[in-house]
Scaffold this motif. Structure first.
Motif, PDB file in Angstrom:
ATOM      1  N   PHE A  19       0.800  -1.219   0.000  1.00  0.00           N
ATOM      2  CA  PHE A  19       0.000   0.000   0.000  1.00  0.00           C
ATOM      3  C   PHE A  19       0.839   1.279   0.000  1.00  0.00           C
ATOM      4  N   TYR A  20       2.150   1.144   0.021  1.00  0.00           N
ATOM      5  CA  TYR A  20       3.037   2.306   0.116  1.00  0.00           C
ATOM      6  C   TYR A  20       3.100   3.192  -1.131  1.00  0.00           C
ATOM      7  N   PRO A  21       3.128   2.671  -2.357  1.00  0.00           N
ATOM      8  CA  PRO A  21       3.370   3.523  -3.527  1.00  0.00           C
ATOM      9  C   PRO A  21       2.559   4.819  -3.621  1.00  0.00           C
ATOM     10  N   PRO A  22       1.268   4.840  -3.344  1.00  0.00           N
ATOM     11  CA  PRO A  22       0.558   6.122  -3.435  1.00  0.00           C
ATOM     12  C   PRO A  22       1.020   7.167  -2.402  1.00  0.00           C
ATOM     13  N   PHE A  23       1.666   6.692  -1.336  1.00  0.00           N
ATOM     14  CA  PHE A  23       2.098   7.594  -0.265  1.00  0.00           C
ATOM     15  C   PHE A  23       3.563   8.002  -0.389  1.00  0.00           C
ATOM     16  N   ARG A  24       4.247   7.458  -1.364  1.00  0.00           N
ATOM     17  CA  ARG A  24       5.682   7.685  -1.554  1.00  0.00           C
ATOM     18  C   ARG A  24       6.026   9.172  -1.636  1.00  0.00           C
ATOM     19  N   LYS A  25       5.147   9.954  -2.246  1.00  0.00           N
ATOM     20  CA  LYS A  25       5.398  11.393  -2.407  1.00  0.00           C
ATOM     21  C   LYS A  25       5.318  12.161  -1.090  1.00  0.00           C
ATOM     22  N   PHE A  26       4.596  11.594  -0.128  1.00  0.00           N
ATOM     23  CA  PHE A  26       4.331  12.312   1.116  1.00  0.00           C
ATOM     24  C   PHE A  26       5.200  11.903   2.292  1.00  0.00           C
ATOM     25  N   MET A  27       5.705  10.658   2.277  1.00  0.00           N
ATOM     26  CA  MET A  27       6.476  10.185   3.429  1.00  0.00           C
ATOM     27  C   MET A  27       7.410   9.061   3.010  1.00  0.00           C
ATOM     28  N   ASN A  28       8.461   8.881   3.799  1.00  0.00           N
ATOM     29  CA  ASN A  28       9.385   7.784   3.499  1.00  0.00           C
ATOM     30  C   ASN A  28       8.764   6.463   3.957  1.00  0.00           C
ATOM     31  N   LEU A  29       9.389   5.359   3.556  1.00  0.00           N
ATOM     32  CA  LEU A  29       8.834   4.031   3.826  1.00  0.00           C
ATOM     33  C   LEU A  29       8.714   3.757   5.319  1.00  0.00           C
ATOM     34  N   GLN A  30       9.721   4.158   6.093  1.00  0.00           N
ATOM     35  CA  GLN A  30       9.680   3.885   7.530  1.00  0.00           C
ATOM     36  C   GLN A  30       8.519   4.622   8.204  1.00  0.00           C
ATOM     37  N   THR A  31       8.301   5.859   7.831  1.00  0.00           N
ATOM     38  CA  THR A  31       7.191   6.616   8.403  1.00  0.00           C
ATOM     39  C   THR A  31       5.861   5.979   8.013  1.00  0.00           C
ATOM     40  N   PHE A  32       5.763   5.518   6.764  1.00  0.00           N
ATOM     41  CA  PHE A  32       4.542   4.839   6.331  1.00  0.00           C
ATOM     42  C   PHE A  32       4.330   3.552   7.116  1.00  0.00           C
ATOM     43  N   ARG A  33       5.399   2.791   7.297  1.00  0.00           N
ATOM     44  CA  ARG A  33       5.286   1.551   8.075  1.00  0.00           C
ATOM     45  C   ARG A  33       4.844   1.844   9.504  1.00  0.00           C
ATOM     46  N   TYR A  34       5.403   2.902  10.092  1.00  0.00           N
ATOM     47  CA  TYR A  34       5.000   3.279  11.443  1.00  0.00           C
ATOM     48  C   TYR A  34       3.524   3.650  11.469  1.00  0.00           C
ATOM     49  N   ALA A  35       3.104   4.432  10.476  1.00  0.00           N
ATOM     50  CA  ALA A  35       1.701   4.847  10.416  1.00  0.00           C
ATOM     51  C   ALA A  35       0.779   3.640  10.235  1.00  0.00           C
ATOM     52  N   ALA A  36       1.171   2.725   9.365  1.00  0.00           N
ATOM     53  CA  ALA A  36       0.335   1.545   9.128  1.00  0.00           C
ATOM     54  C   ALA A  36       0.307   0.616  10.346  1.00  0.00           C
ATOM     55  N   ALA A  37       1.480   0.299  10.875  1.00  0.00           N
ATOM     56  CA  ALA A  37       1.557  -0.593  12.032  1.00  0.00           C
ATOM     57  C   ALA A  37       0.919   0.061  13.260  1.00  0.00           C
ATOM     58  N   GLY A  38       1.278   1.298  13.494  1.00  0.00           N
ATOM     59  CA  GLY A  38       0.710   2.015  14.631  1.00  0.00           C
ATOM     60  C   GLY A  38      -0.779   2.255  14.474  1.00  0.00           C
TER      61      GLY A  38
END
Length: 171
Positions: A19-38
């Motif tokens: 689910f990361y690709p659409p969010f790539r422009k807004f945040m790095n992968l680690q931040t996305f993972r934190y947002a998703a996991a959290g």
């Protein structure tokens, strides 16, 4: 045990990363993972809170003799007991897997931050429910927003920082 943890991580990471690709422009992968996991752990915590408050905890609360918890406070502690280990696993093995710090140090730091978050959540929940008469489930949702902001910064820069001092590095 470590093998099972890595298998779980290897199952969860591709799902989150899908689910990361659409969010790539807004945040790095680690931040996305934190947002998703959290976010997933937060939703689980809210669901457990709601179920505990509505269906498990008696209207009178829980009385342990030495201390009586009101229903909204008891539901918070039940939710914490379930989401704490899940949150640590997700943080250690999914989000901040680049950390070189010893696991026991990470766990201690994570626990300390979670205790602070629990205290902050407890205080805000008591104020909103008992002073402002906000419905407890809605009050928990509001306090969660404040706690999430603090939690990300503390976990990233304290519990699971990537560049650890030499004394904390493990092999």
């Amino acid at each position: 045990m470590r093998r099972q943890l890595h298998h779980a991580r290897d199952f969860i990471l591709p799902v989150i990363d899908f689910f990361y690709p659409p969010f790539r422009k807004f945040m790095n992968l680690q931040t996305f993972r934190y947002a998703a996991a959290g976010g997933g752990n937060t939703l689980l915590g809210l669901l457990i809170y709601m179920i505990a408050y509505e269906y498990v905890i008696p209207e009178t609360g829980l009385n342990f003799g030495f201390y009586a918890f009101k229903g909204h406070s008891a539901a918070l502690f039940i939710s914490f007991c379930i989401t704490f280990p899940i949150g640590f696993f997700m943080s250690k093995y999914v989000v901040f897997s680049d950390s070189l710090m010893k696991g026991r140090i990470q766990l201690f730091r994570y626990f300390m931050i979670c205790l602070f978050n629990l205290a902050l959540n407890f205080i805000l929940l008591k104020i909103l429910v008992e002073n402002f008469h906000v419905y407890p489930v809605f009050a928990q949702m509001l306090t969660t927003v404040v706690v999430i902001i603090f939690s990300y910064l503390a976990q990233r820069h304290f519990s699971f920082r990537a560049a650890a001092p030499d004394s904390e590095i493990t092999d």
